[in-house]
Design an enzyme around this catalytic site. Structure first.
Site, PDB file in Angstrom:
ATOM      1  N   ASP A  56       0.839  -1.190   0.000  1.00 19.34           N
ATOM      2  CA  ASP A  56       0.000   0.000   0.000  1.00 19.34           C
ATOM      3  C   ASP A  56       0.876   1.243   0.000  1.00 19.34           C
ATOM      4  O   ASP A  56       1.351   1.693   1.045  1.00 19.34           O
ATOM      5  CB  ASP A  56      -0.913  -0.014   1.234  1.00 19.34           C
ATOM      6  CG  ASP A  56      -1.796   1.228   1.331  1.00 19.34           C
ATOM      7  OD1 ASP A  56      -1.829   2.015   0.358  1.00 19.34           O
ATOM      8  OD2 ASP A  56      -2.446   1.412   2.377  1.00 19.34           O
ATOM      9  N   GLU A  58      31.129  10.675   4.064  1.00 22.12           N
ATOM     10  CA  GLU A  58      31.747  10.474   5.371  1.00 22.12           C
ATOM     11  C   GLU A  58      30.632  10.351   6.409  1.00 22.12           C
ATOM     12  O   GLU A  58      29.749  11.192   6.474  1.00 22.12           O
ATOM     13  CB  GLU A  58      32.669  11.657   5.711  1.00 22.12           C
ATOM     14  CG  GLU A  58      33.783  11.851   4.685  1.00 22.12           C
ATOM     15  CD  GLU A  58      34.601  13.113   4.923  1.00 22.12           C
ATOM     16  OE1 GLU A  58      34.554  13.643   6.062  1.00 22.12           O
ATOM     17  OE2 GLU A  58      35.269  13.567   3.979  1.00 22.12           O
ATOM     18  N   GLU A  94      29.067  10.324  10.043  1.00 21.13           N
ATOM     19  CA  GLU A  94      29.192  10.765  11.434  1.00 21.13           C
ATOM     20  C   GLU A  94      27.893  10.497  12.194  1.00 21.13           C
ATOM     21  O   GLU A  94      26.798  10.611  11.627  1.00 21.13           O
ATOM     22  CB  GLU A  94      29.543  12.257  11.488  1.00 21.13           C
ATOM     23  CG  GLU A  94      30.888  12.563  10.844  1.00 21.13           C
ATOM     24  CD  GLU A  94      31.234  14.045  10.831  1.00 21.13           C
ATOM     25  OE1 GLU A  94      32.398  14.362  10.507  1.00 21.13           O
ATOM     26  OE2 GLU A  94      30.354  14.886  11.136  1.00 21.13           O
ATOM     27  N   GLU A 125      35.075  11.530  16.809  1.00 22.52           N
ATOM     28  CA  GLU A 125      35.010  12.856  16.198  1.00 22.52           C
ATOM     29  C   GLU A 125      35.175  13.947  17.266  1.00 22.52           C
ATOM     30  O   GLU A 125      35.456  13.660  18.419  1.00 22.52           O
ATOM     31  CB  GLU A 125      33.702  13.026  15.419  1.00 22.52           C
ATOM     32  CG  GLU A 125      33.878  12.988  13.891  1.00 22.52           C
ATOM     33  CD  GLU A 125      34.721  14.143  13.359  1.00 22.52           C
ATOM     34  OE1 GLU A 125      34.817  15.192  14.042  1.00 22.52           O
ATOM     35  OE2 GLU A 125      35.299  14.001  12.272  1.00 22.52           O
ATOM     36  N   GLU A 139      32.995   8.801  13.719  1.00 21.88           N
ATOM     37  CA  GLU A 139      32.998   8.834  12.253  1.00 21.88           C
ATOM     38  C   GLU A 139      33.555   7.529  11.709  1.00 21.88           C
ATOM     39  O   GLU A 139      34.553   7.005  12.216  1.00 21.88           O
ATOM     40  CB  GLU A 139      33.832  10.003  11.727  1.00 21.88           C
ATOM     41  CG  GLU A 139      33.902  10.045  10.190  1.00 21.88           C
ATOM     42  CD  GLU A 139      34.624  11.270   9.649  1.00 21.88           C
ATOM     43  OE1 GLU A 139      35.201  11.171   8.548  1.00 21.88           O
ATOM     44  OE2 GLU A 139      34.606  12.325  10.316  1.00 21.88           O
ATOM     45  N   HIS A 185      29.678  14.677   4.578  1.00 26.47           N
ATOM     46  CA  HIS A 185      30.454  15.287   3.508  1.00 26.47           C
ATOM     47  C   HIS A 185      30.473  14.346   2.304  1.00 26.47           C
ATOM     48  O   HIS A 185      30.761  13.149   2.458  1.00 26.47           O
ATOM     49  CB  HIS A 185      31.893  15.552   3.961  1.00 26.47           C
ATOM     50  CG  HIS A 185      31.992  16.493   5.124  1.00 26.47           C
ATOM     51  ND1 HIS A 185      33.058  16.501   5.996  1.00 26.47           N
ATOM     52  CD2 HIS A 185      31.155  17.461   5.553  1.00 26.47           C
ATOM     53  CE1 HIS A 185      32.881  17.428   6.919  1.00 26.47           C
ATOM     54  NE2 HIS A 185      31.718  18.024   6.678  1.00 26.47           N
ATOM     55  N   ARG A 209      38.337  24.739   5.274  1.00 24.91           N
ATOM     56  CA  ARG A 209      37.156  23.974   5.672  1.00 24.91           C
ATOM     57  C   ARG A 209      35.971  24.856   6.056  1.00 24.91           C
ATOM     58  O   ARG A 209      34.949  24.350   6.497  1.00 24.91           O
ATOM     59  CB  ARG A 209      37.508  23.022   6.820  1.00 24.91           C
ATOM     60  CG  ARG A 209      38.488  21.933   6.410  1.00 24.91           C
ATOM     61  CD  ARG A 209      38.899  21.053   7.580  1.00 24.91           C
ATOM     62  NE  ARG A 209      39.955  20.131   7.189  1.00 24.91           N
ATOM     63  CZ  ARG A 209      39.752  18.906   6.710  1.00 24.91           C
ATOM     64  NH1 ARG A 209      38.521  18.453   6.574  1.00 24.91           N
ATOM     65  NH2 ARG A 209      40.757  18.123   6.372  1.00 24.91           N
ATOM     66  N   GLU A 224      34.612  17.910  -2.674  1.00 26.54           N
ATOM     67  CA  GLU A 224      33.919  17.594  -1.425  1.00 26.54           C
ATOM     68  C   GLU A 224      32.855  18.658  -1.140  1.00 26.54           C
ATOM     69  O   GLU A 224      33.173  19.828  -0.909  1.00 26.54           O
ATOM     70  CB  GLU A 224      34.914  17.541  -0.263  1.00 26.54           C
ATOM     71  CG  GLU A 224      34.271  17.266   1.085  1.00 26.54           C
ATOM     72  CD  GLU A 224      35.246  17.418   2.244  1.00 26.54           C
ATOM     73  OE1 GLU A 224      34.812  17.223   3.396  1.00 26.54           O
ATOM     74  OE2 GLU A 224      36.428  17.760   2.012  1.00 26.54           O
ATOM     75  N   ARG A 281      30.277  20.004   1.505  1.00 30.43           N
ATOM     76  CA  ARG A 281      30.368  19.844   2.949  1.00 30.43           C
ATOM     77  C   ARG A 281      29.077  20.129   3.723  1.00 30.43           C
ATOM     78  O   ARG A 281      29.031  19.951   4.929  1.00 30.43           O
ATOM     79  CB  ARG A 281      31.483  20.757   3.492  1.00 30.43           C
ATOM     80  CG  ARG A 281      32.858  20.352   3.004  1.00 30.43           C
ATOM     81  CD  ARG A 281      33.939  21.310   3.495  1.00 30.43           C
ATOM     82  NE  ARG A 281      33.975  21.453   4.939  1.00 30.43           N
ATOM     83  CZ  ARG A 281      34.523  20.575   5.788  1.00 30.43           C
ATOM     84  NH1 ARG A 281      35.082  19.470   5.320  1.00 30.43           N
ATOM     85  NH2 ARG A 281      34.509  20.799   7.082  1.00 30.43           N
TER      86      ARG A 281
END
Length: 440
Positions: free
Chosen positions: A50, A128, A130, A185, A192, A241, A312, A329, A331
């Site tokens: 359903d 990645e 986490e 982490e 992580e 990421h 970063r 990457e 982020r």
């Protein structure tokens, strides 16, 4: 894997239940069990369910839908009993007439990958992973008691989650994952685990499995694992990421030994596409109210639309490795995002950048959070959406998002997420009580 191989493995492995898994529009894993007696019928696409009872799927007047298992996703579940064990297969959702259901997230990613394939490209993804570990109450539910007070790369005995994390890694390896790294982490109770990048559809399937494994193994250790992006104010949140690259004939087309930063024109075009559609994509990669508590300055999460080689604080970063390891990457996504939809909109944005030969702005190597508003305006650096409501409005402004995920999924996603936002906005929160009740 052929059907007969699966039947043989079921018999040899003493499998009593096969979980047919799929994911709803909002990224929640669903499952129905069949026994070996019904397996052949299920693999022929004869298992109806359903769809009106699944978030974002069919309306009640068109509710019958079919699960079609992908034989290549057959896996035994190592945490279940070895006798009368349990296996799983991930399914595509079809209409009763045998056509793909347009709201199936897995089919949506397949469609995006086909567009890239027609251009000669294969998308590889490396997310990645986490998550946080909490102690549980007597009923097995999560408490607010975090599992440890450890920090980045800390070891046991400070890192109380090391044993659980080790068992998660070992279970993943039993299920065919290639683990690249695992560690504690930055935030207390945060962990992580990174697994080897691979073809995007397989990686999306693995991400769904990864979340399932983490929760089940944590439970075996008397813990509760959550992928909620920001369970604590004042601490780092959990991200997903997304490291991505395009391959052609086993060569990474993002790499050019003679290019600027050793990046190809295709890499710059793809990057420009991600930046152009960053606002429109945000609701897909950061799909809940809590997602935006993570996207604030000071916690290694991006807040502005810019790119860099190593910084970063930017939305997009180019990790230092080159050759076939060259990658872009992104982020901002977090681990509650639907991976099929998230990968589809990223790929669609990058492909548009390639088709239109878009050029990104210059990289920003300074910490964006330390720039003044005037400096950011001079560099034409825009801010990501600040909350879910703004993100949904940006999603509606960007036609590419609907093209990427289809009208059915697009409309259901917006409908469900606006409802979520309005419900949140109606609540009176403790912060308001503390700051306003006695003051006014």
């Amino acid at each position: 894997m052929k059907k007969q191989e699966i039947f043989d493995r079921v018999i040899k492995g003493d499998i009593e239940f096969i979980r047919l898994q799929f994911i709803d529009v909002f990224g929640v894993l669903k499952s129905v069990n069949v026994t070996p007696d019904e397996l052949e019928d299920a693999m022929e696409g004869n298992l109806l369910f359903d769809g009106s009872s699944i978030d974002g799927y069919a309306r009640i007047n068109e509710s019958d839908q079919c699960l079609v298992p992908d034989p290549d996703t057959f896996q035994c579940m190592p945490w279940r009993p070895t006798e009368k064990g349990v296996a799983r297969m991930i399914c595509d959702v079809y209409n009763p007439d045998g056509t793909p259901f347009e709201g199936c997230p897995r089919w949506i990613l397949k469609r995006a990958l086909k567009e890239a394939e027609d251009m000669g490209y294969e998308l590889n993804m490396g997310p990645e992973g986490e998550f946080f570990l909490f102690h549980t109450d007597s009923d097995g539910g999560p408490t607010l008691h975090i599992h440890d007070k450890a920090g980045y790369f800390d070891l046991a005995p400070i890192d109380h989650g090391e044993d659980a994390r080790r068992d998660i890694v070992l279970t993943m390896k039993q299920m065919g994952f290639r683990i690249e790294a695992s560690h504690h982490e930055v935030a207390p109770g945060q962990h992580e685990i990174d697994f080897k990048y691979g073809e995007a559809l397989k990686t999306a399937d693995q991400w769904v499995t990864f979340r399932d494994v983490v929760k089940n193994i944590a439970k075996k250790h008397g813990l509760y694992a959550t992928f909620m992006p920001k369970p604590f104010a004042g601490e780092n949140g959990s991200a997903m990421h997304c490291n991505q690259s395009l391959f052609q004939d086993n060569n990474n087309v993002f790499y050019d030994a003679n290019g600027e930063y050793q990046l190809s024109n295709i890499a710059f075009n793809y990057l420009a596409g991600l930046l152009k559609h960053a606002k429109g994509m945000t609701a897909i990669g950061n799909p809940i109210v809590n997602s935006y508590k993570r996207l604030i300055p000071g916690y290694e999460a991006p807040t502005h639309i810019a790119w860099s080689n190593s910084n970063r604080s930017t939305l997009v970063r180019i990790p230092v490795r080159r050759g076939n390891a060259t990658r872009i990457e992104l982020r901002n996504p977090d681990p509650v995002a639907n991976p099929y939809l998230a990968f589809a909109v990223m790929l669609k944005s990058g492909i548009e950048g390639i088709k239109n030969r878009l050029k990104p702005p210059p990289p920003v190597e300074e910490d964006i959070h330390n720039l003044s508003e005037k400096q950011r305006r001079a560099l034409e650096i825009e801010h990501l959406p600040r909350d879910l409501f703004e993100a949904l409005k940006e999603m509606e402004k960007d036609p590419l998002i609907e093209q990427a995920i289809g009208s059915h999924c697009y409309n259901r996603f917006l409908e469900g997420k606006y409802r979520e936002w309005y419900e949140y906005a109606e609540q009176v929160h403790q912060w308001e009580i503390r700051h306003y009740l006695a003051k006014y």
